[in-house]
Design a protein around this motif. Structure first.
Motif, short mmCIF file in Angstrom:
data_model
loop_
_atom_site.label_atom_id
_atom_site.label_comp_id
_atom_site.label_asym_id
_atom_site.label_seq_id
_atom_site.Cartn_x
_atom_site.Cartn_y
_atom_site.Cartn_z
N ALA A 130 0.84 -1.20 0.00
CA ALA A 130 0.00 0.00 0.00
C ALA A 130 0.87 1.25 0.00
O ALA A 130 1.94 1.29 0.65
CB ALA A 130 -0.92 0.02 1.21
N LEU A 131 0.41 2.25 -0.75
CA LEU A 131 1.04 3.56 -0.76
C LEU A 131 -0.01 4.57 -0.32
O LEU A 131 -1.04 4.73 -0.97
CB LEU A 131 1.54 3.91 -2.16
CG LEU A 131 2.00 5.36 -2.38
CD1 LEU A 131 3.17 5.71 -1.49
CD2 LEU A 131 2.34 5.60 -3.85
N ILE A 132 0.25 5.24 0.79
CA ILE A 132 -0.70 6.19 1.34
C ILE A 132 -0.13 7.58 1.14
O ILE A 132 0.93 7.92 1.68
CB ILE A 132 -0.96 5.90 2.84
CG1 ILE A 132 -1.55 4.50 2.97
CG2 ILE A 132 -1.89 6.94 3.43
CD1 ILE A 132 -1.68 4.04 4.41
N ALA A 133 -0.86 8.39 0.37
CA ALA A 133 -0.30 9.68 -0.05
C ALA A 133 -1.39 10.72 -0.23
O ALA A 133 -1.49 11.34 -1.29
CB ALA A 133 0.49 9.49 -1.34
N THR A 134 -2.20 10.92 0.79
CA THR A 134 -3.21 11.98 0.71
C THR A 134 -2.75 13.17 1.55
O THR A 134 -1.78 13.08 2.31
CB THR A 134 -4.58 11.50 1.20
OG1 THR A 134 -4.59 11.52 2.64
CG2 THR A 134 -4.90 10.10 0.71
N SER A 135 -3.47 14.27 1.45
CA SER A 135 -3.18 15.45 2.26
C SER A 135 -3.99 15.46 3.56
O SER A 135 -3.91 16.40 4.34
CB SER A 135 -3.49 16.73 1.47
OG SER A 135 -4.84 16.73 1.04
N ASP A 136 -4.74 14.37 3.78
CA ASP A 136 -5.60 14.23 4.96
C ASP A 136 -4.89 13.35 5.98
O ASP A 136 -4.84 12.13 5.83
CB ASP A 136 -6.94 13.63 4.54
CG ASP A 136 -7.95 13.54 5.69
OD1 ASP A 136 -7.52 13.59 6.86
OD2 ASP A 136 -9.15 13.39 5.41
N THR A 137 -4.33 13.96 7.01
CA THR A 137 -3.57 13.21 8.01
C THR A 137 -4.42 12.16 8.70
O THR A 137 -3.96 11.03 8.96
CB THR A 137 -2.97 14.17 9.06
OG1 THR A 137 -2.16 15.14 8.40
CG2 THR A 137 -2.14 13.41 10.08
N GLU A 138 -5.68 12.50 8.97
CA GLU A 138 -6.55 11.56 9.66
C GLU A 138 -6.79 10.32 8.79
O GLU A 138 -6.73 9.18 9.28
CB GLU A 138 -7.88 12.23 9.98
CG GLU A 138 -8.84 11.36 10.78
CD GLU A 138 -10.12 12.09 11.15
OE1 GLU A 138 -11.11 11.40 11.46
OE2 GLU A 138 -10.14 13.33 11.13
N ALA A 139 -7.04 10.52 7.50
CA ALA A 139 -7.25 9.39 6.60
C ALA A 139 -5.96 8.57 6.46
O ALA A 139 -6.00 7.33 6.42
CB ALA A 139 -7.70 9.90 5.23
N ASN A 140 -4.83 9.24 6.39
CA ASN A 140 -3.56 8.53 6.28
C ASN A 140 -3.31 7.65 7.50
O ASN A 140 -2.87 6.51 7.39
CB ASN A 140 -2.41 9.53 6.14
CG ASN A 140 -2.44 10.25 4.80
OD1 ASN A 140 -3.17 9.87 3.90
ND2 ASN A 140 -1.65 11.31 4.70
N THR A 141 -3.61 8.19 8.68
CA THR A 141 -3.41 7.44 9.92
C THR A 141 -4.32 6.22 9.96
O THR A 141 -3.90 5.11 10.35
CB THR A 141 -3.67 8.34 11.13
OG1 THR A 141 -2.78 9.45 11.08
CG2 THR A 141 -3.47 7.58 12.43
N ALA A 142 -5.59 6.39 9.55
CA ALA A 142 -6.54 5.28 9.56
C ALA A 142 -6.12 4.20 8.57
O ALA A 142 -6.17 2.99 8.87
CB ALA A 142 -7.94 5.79 9.22
N ALA A 143 -5.70 4.61 7.38
CA ALA A 143 -5.27 3.63 6.39
C ALA A 143 -4.01 2.91 6.84
O ALA A 143 -3.86 1.69 6.64
CB ALA A 143 -5.02 4.33 5.05
N SER A 144 -3.10 3.64 7.47
CA SER A 144 -1.88 3.03 7.98
C SER A 144 -2.19 2.00 9.06
O SER A 144 -1.58 0.92 9.11
CB SER A 144 -0.95 4.12 8.52
OG SER A 144 0.25 3.58 9.00
N ALA A 145 -3.16 2.32 9.91
CA ALA A 145 -3.56 1.38 10.97
C ALA A 145 -4.16 0.12 10.35
O ALA A 145 -3.92 -1.00 10.83
CB ALA A 145 -4.55 2.05 11.92
N GLU A 146 -4.98 0.29 9.32
CA GLU A 146 -5.55 -0.89 8.66
C GLU A 146 -4.46 -1.76 8.05
O GLU A 146 -4.50 -2.99 8.14
CB GLU A 146 -6.55 -0.48 7.58
CG GLU A 146 -7.20 -1.70 6.92
CD GLU A 146 -8.08 -1.37 5.73
OE1 GLU A 146 -8.53 -2.33 5.06
OE2 GLU A 146 -8.30 -0.18 5.44
N ALA A 147 -3.48 -1.11 7.43
CA ALA A 147 -2.37 -1.87 6.85
C ALA A 147 -1.64 -2.67 7.91
O ALA A 147 -1.28 -3.84 7.69
CB ALA A 147 -1.40 -0.91 6.16
N GLU A 148 -1.47 -2.09 9.09
CA GLU A 148 -0.81 -2.80 10.19
C GLU A 148 -1.63 -4.01 10.61
O GLU A 148 -1.08 -5.10 10.84
CB GLU A 148 -0.61 -1.84 11.36
CG GLU A 148 0.20 -2.41 12.52
CD GLU A 148 1.69 -2.51 12.20
OE1 GLU A 148 2.37 -3.30 12.89
OE2 GLU A 148 2.17 -1.82 11.28
#
Length: 414
Positions: A79-97
């Motif tokens: 997965a590559l997470i690259a939005t300008s929305d920090t909250e969305a990035n954090t949530a997607a990163s947590a799902e990846a984990e």
């Protein structure tokens, strides 16, 4: 305590699901490599740059035109997470984990489980550079290292010997007009990998000094002729060294097929069953006038240029040049190998109607430190060659383009 360094690995993503969250500039830079890797790419983003949208339109990626939602990373391998929305990035990163998906985050590398190295490619080799620790990450530094390694591999200045057996053969390499920096990248790399180099006098000689000690360098002018004519002896040497299992480079000045007899060598190799490749070179017919500030074509002055060999005089029965037709052309005439015949050439052109005051420029040792330019006309060029002691190699330019130059190029007009 220092953080452990990242473990480098190459991912084989062909047909495997990759999720990219965000369609901005980061995605635009990273997507081409993922596409080249054959990944099954799913882009999750309500918007995208025009370039990313074009990738979707071409069917290279699947675009889900919405914001990130929990579950988007299910079944993903990367997965590559690259939005300008920090909250969305954090949530997607947590799902990846949670799903154990290796995840790159453009906004917070420390929170990522993977980092994207600075990568480059050269002849089947991928160079990837990673910073060794989190505290000292410097993207510009890693990119600079990447660039230096890739450039070294491409131009042959970084020699990486092949340990697998190479296929013997011959490369007919055009070395360019004289300046060693003007050989092509591929030509320089093949030189660095050669076992034997058979070089012409007009080839870029400075490059020969850079070759590894084991490379056998043969001066084509000094090959013993024996029962062969000069060109036949060169052909024989190419064939014999290739048959001995060696990688051979035939280094020529300019381009192999512009008065370089390259096709004669290619035909001899084909008859002998020797594989060969041709590496085009920058022809002196265009580059040397350019280096002296003379364009061979110029708007409103010359719409065509003709390149001819002057190694035989116009009145020589061996000449294949229609000098009478050339005299009628309005464009530029470039003569190679014609210094000692330029008087007869000029007289012939004038006799067939070319104005005697047509400008002529002679550029000696073009593109090298010894470059010099001498100007004349068709009426004066023979005497100018004598009084200025113009010697080969020199490129002769005949036509109105000679007057376009401002004389500020190296070796400006005398």
């Amino acid at each position: 305590m220092a953080e452990n360094p990242a473990y480098p690995v190459g991912l084989r993503l062909t047909g495997r699901r990759v999720v990219v969250v965000g369609g901005g500039q980061v995605a635009q830079r990273r997507l081409p490599a993922l596409i080249a890797a054959g990944a099954d790419i799913h882009l999750v983003s309500p918007e995208a740059t025009p370039s990313v949208e074009a990738m979707a339109d071409a069917g290279e990626i699947t675009w889900h035109r919405r914001r990130y939602e929990d579950g988007d990373l299910a079944e993903a391998w990367y997965a590559l997470i690259a939005t300008s929305d920090t909250e969305a990035n954090t949530a997607a990163s947590a799902e990846a984990e949670r799903h154990r998906v290796w995840c790159v985050r453009s906004d917070n590398a420390d929170a990522a489980t993977a980092w994207t190295p600075a990568t480059g490619r050269s002849e089947g080799v991928t160079v990837a550079v990673l910073t060794t620790d989190a505290q000292g990450r410097d993207p510009r530094h890693t990119a600079a290292i990447r660039d230096a390694v890739v450039e070294g591999l491409r131009d042959g200045s970084l020699v990486a010997p092949h340990h697998r057996k190479r296929t013997p053969g011959v490369a007919l390499v055009g070395g360019g007009p004289g300046d060693p920096d003007l050989i092509t990248v591929r030509g320089r790399r093949l030189l660095a990998e050669a076992d034997v180099v058979i070089a012409d006098r007009l080839g870029p000689r400075d490059l020969l000094a850079e070759l590894p000690p084991h490379v056998e360098v043969i001066d084509a002018a000094k090959i013993p002729y024996g029962r062969y004519m000069a060109q036949e002896a060169i052909n024989h040497a190419l064939i014999e060294h290739a048959k001995a299992g060696k990688s051979v480079v035939r280094l020529k000045g300019g381009d192999p097929f512009v008065f370089g007899r390259g096709m004669e060598e290619a035909q001899a190799l084909v008859e002998a069953g020797i594989p060969y490749t041709v590496v085009p070179g920058i022809s002196s017919s265009i580059s040397v006038p350019g280096a002296a500030g003379i364009p061979v074509t110029h708007r409103g002055v010359a719409h065509e240029f003709t390149v001819v060999s002057g190694h035989v005089a116009p009145d020589d029965e061996r000449s294949l040049v229609d000098w009478a037709a050339l005299a009628k052309l309005r464009g530029t005439l470039v003569v190679l190998m014609g210094v000692d015949k330029i008087g007869k050439i000029a007289d012939t052109l004038v006799a067939h109607g070319k104005p005697a005051d047509t400008p002529v420029a002679l550029v000696q040792e073009g593109t090298t430190a010894a470059q010099r330019r001498v100007d004349a006309t068709l009426a004066t060029v023979a005497e100018t060659v004598r009084t200025h002691e113009v010697k080969p190699p020199a490129v002769i330019v005949i036509g109105e383009v000679v007057k376009v130059s401002d004389g500020s190029a190296p070796g400006g007009a005398e």
